[in-house]
Design a protein around this motif. Structure first.
Motif, PDB file in Angstrom:
ATOM      1  N   ILE A 221     -27.674  26.269  31.410  1.00 37.03           N
ATOM      2  CA  ILE A 221     -26.491  27.031  31.828  1.00 37.03           C
ATOM      3  C   ILE A 221     -27.032  28.370  32.292  1.00 37.03           C
ATOM      4  CG2 ILE A 221     -24.284  28.025  31.182  1.00 37.03           C
ATOM      5  CD1 ILE A 221     -25.664  25.452  28.867  1.00 37.03           C
TER       6      ILE A 221
ATOM      7  N   SER B 169     -26.877  32.054  34.354  1.00 38.06           N
ATOM      8  CA  SER B 169     -26.051  33.169  34.811  1.00 38.06           C
ATOM      9  C   SER B 169     -26.950  34.159  35.545  1.00 38.06           C
ATOM     10  CB  SER B 169     -25.400  33.852  33.605  1.00 38.06           C
ATOM     11  OG  SER B 169     -24.827  35.081  33.948  1.00 38.06           O
TER      12      SER B 169
ATOM     13  N   TYR C 232     -24.144  25.407  35.941  1.00 37.10           N
ATOM     14  CA  TYR C 232     -23.592  25.088  34.633  1.00 37.10           C
ATOM     15  C   TYR C 232     -23.876  23.633  34.278  1.00 37.10           C
ATOM     16  CZ  TYR C 232     -20.955  29.389  35.450  1.00 37.10           C
ATOM     17  OH  TYR C 232     -20.605  30.692  35.720  1.00 37.10           O
ATOM     18  N   THR C 233     -23.811  23.339  32.989  1.00 37.07           N
ATOM     19  CA  THR C 233     -23.926  21.957  32.528  1.00 37.07           C
ATOM     20  C   THR C 233     -22.534  21.347  32.463  1.00 37.07           C
ATOM     21  OG1 THR C 233     -25.962  22.284  31.272  1.00 37.07           O
ATOM     22  CG2 THR C 233     -24.543  20.481  30.592  1.00 37.07           C
TER      23      THR C 233
ATOM     24  N   MET D   8     -20.403  30.835  24.347  1.00 36.91           N
ATOM     25  CA  MET D   8     -20.405  29.770  25.346  1.00 36.91           C
ATOM     26  C   MET D   8     -19.029  29.088  25.327  1.00 36.91           C
ATOM     27  SD  MET D   8     -22.368  28.368  27.650  1.00 36.91           S
ATOM     28  CE  MET D   8     -24.028  28.793  27.108  1.00 36.91           C
TER      29      MET D   8
ATOM     30  N   LEU E 229     -19.736  23.936  30.607  1.00 38.96           N
ATOM     31  CA  LEU E 229     -20.212  24.941  29.663  1.00 38.96           C
ATOM     32  C   LEU E 229     -20.507  26.211  30.446  1.00 38.96           C
ATOM     33  CD1 LEU E 229     -22.613  22.845  27.400  1.00 38.96           C
ATOM     34  CD2 LEU E 229     -20.394  23.806  26.763  1.00 38.96           C
ATOM     35  N   VAL E 230     -19.806  27.306  30.102  1.00 41.44           N
ATOM     36  CA  VAL E 230     -19.867  28.548  30.870  1.00 41.44           C
ATOM     37  C   VAL E 230     -20.178  29.705  29.926  1.00 41.44           C
ATOM     38  CG1 VAL E 230     -18.625  30.064  32.455  1.00 41.44           C
ATOM     39  CG2 VAL E 230     -18.102  27.618  32.418  1.00 41.44           C
TER      40      VAL E 230
END
Length: 476
Positions: A294, A296, A301-302, A358, A425-426
């Motif tokens: 994941i 940034s 993302y996953t 998360m 997932l973020v």
């Protein structure tokens, strides 16, 4: 009905204590038969995972990125488009004698990523074509040409403003924390100052936007550092004459600040020229079967997917929805984080520091959630905190844990049944109410880093959802 609820909670307690697996929960199950009014069952269902790239634009970031540097996921360039908030009802005092002195732009930053001793040049343009829309914005097709001509006339700073991030040239004192925050202070051109001073309709944000559409802030020099901008303020400095009977008139010097805040539209735009190629390399790498990322702010993302049609069919077969009202009582999902707690002096070396928070969110709700500044609900998005656990040998493991029971119960009762449930997932930053602890705000994290997790497809540690569900007879 109250007796039924008590029986259900009693059976649920036995389930937790027994920690049983199998077709039908054994704890207390021997006292129940097919004609009973309550059924309690359990199952385990697998997930799959993949890396997904989302729009590389954030409308509600926790900080603004500005600059350019090399990251582990390719070269990043970040710039900012922002409106400024209208001080509704404001009027310049003694407008007949008021004279503009200067207009300055302040960019406040607490830290940076990359080489803090490398020079960075910043330039600013006026958004002279159009302002950012107040309702919708197509993130995938945003074009700078629609908002700013980026020519000599729209440029509102005479020359590139060069700074060295690690060297504090200007700063502001924060009395609350008794610390200083670094600041980039830029004087805008006199021509712009005169134009802006003539924009005096402060009756509404819309009226203000018609006179002044906003600013486009970018870098044009340096490729080794990115600033984390926390606040953007533009201040107009002016003076006016105040008549005083019987004595000499007084000259009053004053200032008015215009803020880029949550009341107006702001866009932090990222350009990752190599992102798709790097994403493809990671998906095709042998390690893709074991690990996932994941990232940034690359917005890689996953995605976690579960075969909902199989879950729905299994529940219907074992606890007929025609005869029972079904509720999911437990649906635990654990995401294992791969992390070695080794800290170095170079931020670039710490890129695999996992996110503190998360969020797991339904993919269908992803864009609207951030665009509309929504807060998590148990049926659309769940925020988990990174948790560290030590075993008997003092080995530390890191996880995010989610309870999907409300989310899956809603899906069970929905008229819109789907084949697959997809989640993202973020990494996020979270603001909570100091007195209640409840979440008041969730924003996409802008920290340049990656969280590495075990893939759902990991052959040694496959990811699954542990489901406990119950059925209540519809005859009640």
């Amino acid at each position: 009905m109250r007796k039924i609820c008590k029986l259900f909670f009693f059976v649920s307690s036995l389930i937790i204590l027994a920690s049983c697996d199998g077709d039908v929960i054994n704890a207390g199950a021997s006292t129940l038969d097919e004609t009973d009014d309550i059924r309690v069952l359990s199952d385990t269902f697998p997930l799959t995972s993949s890396l997904e790239a989302c729009s590389a634009i954030s409308l509600t970031p926790d900080s603004f990125l500005l600059g350019e540097c090399e990251t582990h996921f390719g070269n990043l360039r970040a710039d900012i488009l922002t409106q400024l908030a209208c001080p509704e009802g404001f009027e310049y005092p003694s407008i007949e004698t008021a004279v503009i002195d200067s207009v300055c732009l302040y960019l406040y930053y607490r830290t940076w990523y990359g080489d803090g001793k490398s020079p960075l040049g910043i330039t600013v343009y006026e958004m002279d074509k159009s302002t950012l829309p107040s309702s919708t914005l197509n993130l995938d097709s945003l074009k700078l040409d629609d908002y700013c001509s980026m020519d000599a006339k729209s440029k509102v700073i005479s020359s590139s403003h060069v700074i060295i991030p690690a060297i504090r040239t200007d700063s502001a004192y924060l009395s609350a924390s008794q610390t200083y925050i670094s600041c980039v202070r830029m004087r805008l051109t006199d021509d712009f100052a005169k134009r802006f001073f003539q924009a005096r309709d402060f009756s509404s944000q819309e009226a203000f936007n018609n006179q002044f559409k906003g600013l486009y802030i970018r870098t044009d020099f340096g490729g080794s550092s990115v600033l984390y901008i926390s606040d953007i303020v533009m201040t107009a400095y002016y003076h006016f004459t105040m008549a005083r009977p019987g004595v000499e008139d007084s000259v009053i010097y004053d200032a008015k600040a215009f803020y880029a805040n949550e009341e107006v539209r702001q866009v932090n735009r990222y350009v990752y020229p190599d992102r798709e190629a790097i994403l493809q390399d990671y998906n095709n790498a042998p390690s893709a079967a074991d690990t996932s990322y994941i990232v940034s702010p690359a917005n890689i993302y996953t995605q976690l997917s579960v075969d909902w049609s199989s879950i729905h069919q299994q529940i219907s077969d074992r606890c007929s929805t025609d005869d029972y009202r079904i509720y999911v009582n437990k649906a635990n999902l654990t995401v294992d984080v791969i992390y070695s707690d080794s800290i170095t002096d170079r931020p670039r070396d710490n890129w695999e520091t996992p996110a503190t928070y998360m969020m797991l969110i339904k993919k269908e709700n992803f864009k609207d959630f951030f665009a509309k500044n929504e807060t998590p609900t148990d049926t659309t998005a769940i925020v988990a905190t990174l948790t560290a656990t030590a075993d008997s040998l003092s080995n530390i493991s890191y996880t995010y844990t989610y309870d999907l029971s409300d989310m899956l119960t809603q899906q069970l009762h929905s008229d819109n049944q789907v084949e697959t449930l997809d989640f993202m997932l973020v990494p996020v930053s979270v603001t909570t109410n100091s007195s209640t602890g409840s979440v008041t705000s969730v924003k996409q994290s802008q920290t340049i880093s990656a969280t590495r997790i075990r893939s759902a497809n990991n052959p040694d540690y496959p990811m699954d959802i542990e489901l406990v569900y119950s059925g209540f007879s519809k005859k009640y």
